[in-house]
Design an enzyme around this catalytic site. Structure first.
Site, PDB file in Angstrom:
ATOM      1  N   ARG A 164      -4.536   0.839  -3.987  1.00 53.74           N
ATOM      2  CA  ARG A 164      -3.914  -0.471  -3.798  1.00 53.74           C
ATOM      3  C   ARG A 164      -5.014  -1.508  -3.578  1.00 53.74           C
ATOM      4  NH1 ARG A 164       0.497   1.954   0.527  1.00 53.74           N
ATOM      5  NH2 ARG A 164       1.246   3.620  -0.856  1.00 53.74           N
ATOM      6  N   HIS A 278       8.198   4.858  -5.356  1.00 49.51           N
ATOM      7  CA  HIS A 278       7.545   4.368  -4.139  1.00 49.51           C
ATOM      8  C   HIS A 278       7.290   2.860  -4.215  1.00 49.51           C
ATOM      9  CE1 HIS A 278       5.945   6.449  -0.517  1.00 49.51           C
ATOM     10  NE2 HIS A 278       5.391   5.279  -0.300  1.00 49.51           N
TER      11      HIS A 278
END
Length: 380
Positions: A164, A278
């Site tokens: 991320r 997710h």
């Protein structure tokens, strides 16, 4: 200003939160293609408008795992949501109870199972990660049972942490020690409302469910580091069987995106699955949940309860997911934005709005019961 939509809550949340927390909530993995497609694909699903049908009484209630809920919706697990508002998980659980929908607590929450459960009358759900420390997993399962949790949500789509980039840029991950503390503290003091409500009054800032393994001083650095060290890439379906043997209540496997995995889940005796990528935070480039859901529902809907998450921002989106084959929906970012924007009161307001949106959409589609919603309301 009266807040109505998830986008409005998001804008206010971004103004209130320090950047490292805001980016954690907003972000996904890599270029965030899947994150965007979750929202975009769901919004492009068109519905059939039906007229001159008696829709004077629309009932949004449904049953999920034996519990009658006000609508086919629950608050899904969000890690460290206690950093969005003061004791945030407690506030969100109370809002869910007021709306008569399930609340699922994350393993990596700020508030512990025991603290959240003591704050509400109805049982909550508990989400469990696959972690290397099997003794810790067993302890968490036993604590969930002792607290009277009514369902266990076993998340299986994180054998390794997702990449991320937003978290690296914001200071949520990638740096440690005094540099990380200085950077986060500087961001926090520029958000005085959050600094008082969460930074000071919301203490302790520790991972409540993991104090036994991390110690009483566990904090955000422990959160990021612990995730990296403890996710287990060796997990297989036999681990599901082990959890099933230990947990006697409803067992829900979260992170299913493939039809064959859904069939395997049904064969090992779980009670439900969550069709999920997710929130686009793990594997960028996979299909949206709206695209994955229909085939999975066709394969296993008659054998277990099918839930879905990803991109749901309104009651209209809930109707779309149910029409695609889900028995119910788990909200993620939508309730996180509301919590960050104004605490539990805004989560309550958001859930009330979503129920009104769902009821109105059902009426426009000519349906008065959730059981009557299916793909015939979709405009192909």
């Amino acid at each position: 200003m009266t807040l109505r939509t998830a986008d409005e809550y998001q804008r206010l949340a971004n103004r209130r939160l320090p950047p490292f927390i805001a980016e954690y909530v907003n972000g996904g993995s890599y270029t965030e293609h899947t994150l965007r497609r979750n929202v975009e694909d769901l919004r492009t699903i068109e519905l059939r408008q039906r007229v001159l049908t008696d829709v004077s009484t629309v009932d949004t209630r449904t049953k999920l795992f034996g519990r009658e809920c006000g609508m086919p919706l629950g608050l899904g697990p969000i890690g460290i949501s206690g950093m969005l508002a003061r004791r945030g998980e407690v506030q969100a659980a109370r809002a869910a109870e007021q709306a008569n929908v399930p609340f699922c607590l994350s393993t990596v929450s700020i508030c512990s199972i025991e603290e959240v459960r003591a704050a509400v009358k109805n049982p909550i759900w508990f989400q469990l990660y696959v972690i290397r420390d099997r003794a810790c997993m067993v302890d968490l399962i036993d604590r969930a049972e002792a607290a009277g949790c009514s369902a266990l949500v076993f998340t299986v789509d994180m054998p390794v942490p997702g990449i991320r980039y937003r978290d690296f840029r914001s200071g949520m991950s990638g740096i440690t020690g005094w540099r990380a503390s200085v950077r986060r503290n500087w961001q926090a003091v520029r958000r005085p409302g959050w600094a008082f409500d969460v930074g000071l009054a919301g203490r302790p800032h520790r991972l409540g469910n993991l104090v036994k393994v991390l110690g009483a001083n566990s904090g955000l650095e422990d959160y990021v580091g612990w995730l990296g060290r403890n996710f287990d890439p060796t997990v297989t379906w036999r681990d599901i069987e082990a959890v099933r043997a230990r947990w006697k209540g409803p067992l829900i496997v979260k992170g299913i995106l493939d039809v064959e995995d859904a069939r395997t889940a049904a064969s090992v005796g779980v009670d439900g699955i969550v069709v999920s990528n997710h929130g686009g935070r793990q594997f960028d480039g996979v299909r949206s949940t709206a695209r994955a859901l229909p085939a999975i529902a066709d394969a296993v809907r008659d054998q277990l309860t099918v839930l879905a998450d990803g991109g749901v921002r309104s009651g209209l989106d809930v109707l779309r997911m149910v029409a695609l084959g889900a028995h119910g929906v788990l909200l993620g970012r939508a309730w996180a934005y509301a919590l960050a924007a104004g605490g539990g009161a805004y989560v309550t307001k958001m859930l009330w709005t979503m129920q009104r949106e769902l009821s109105a959409a059902m009426a426009m589609a000519g349906r008065t019961r959730i059981a009557d919603v299916d793909r015939t309301i979709l405009d192909r």
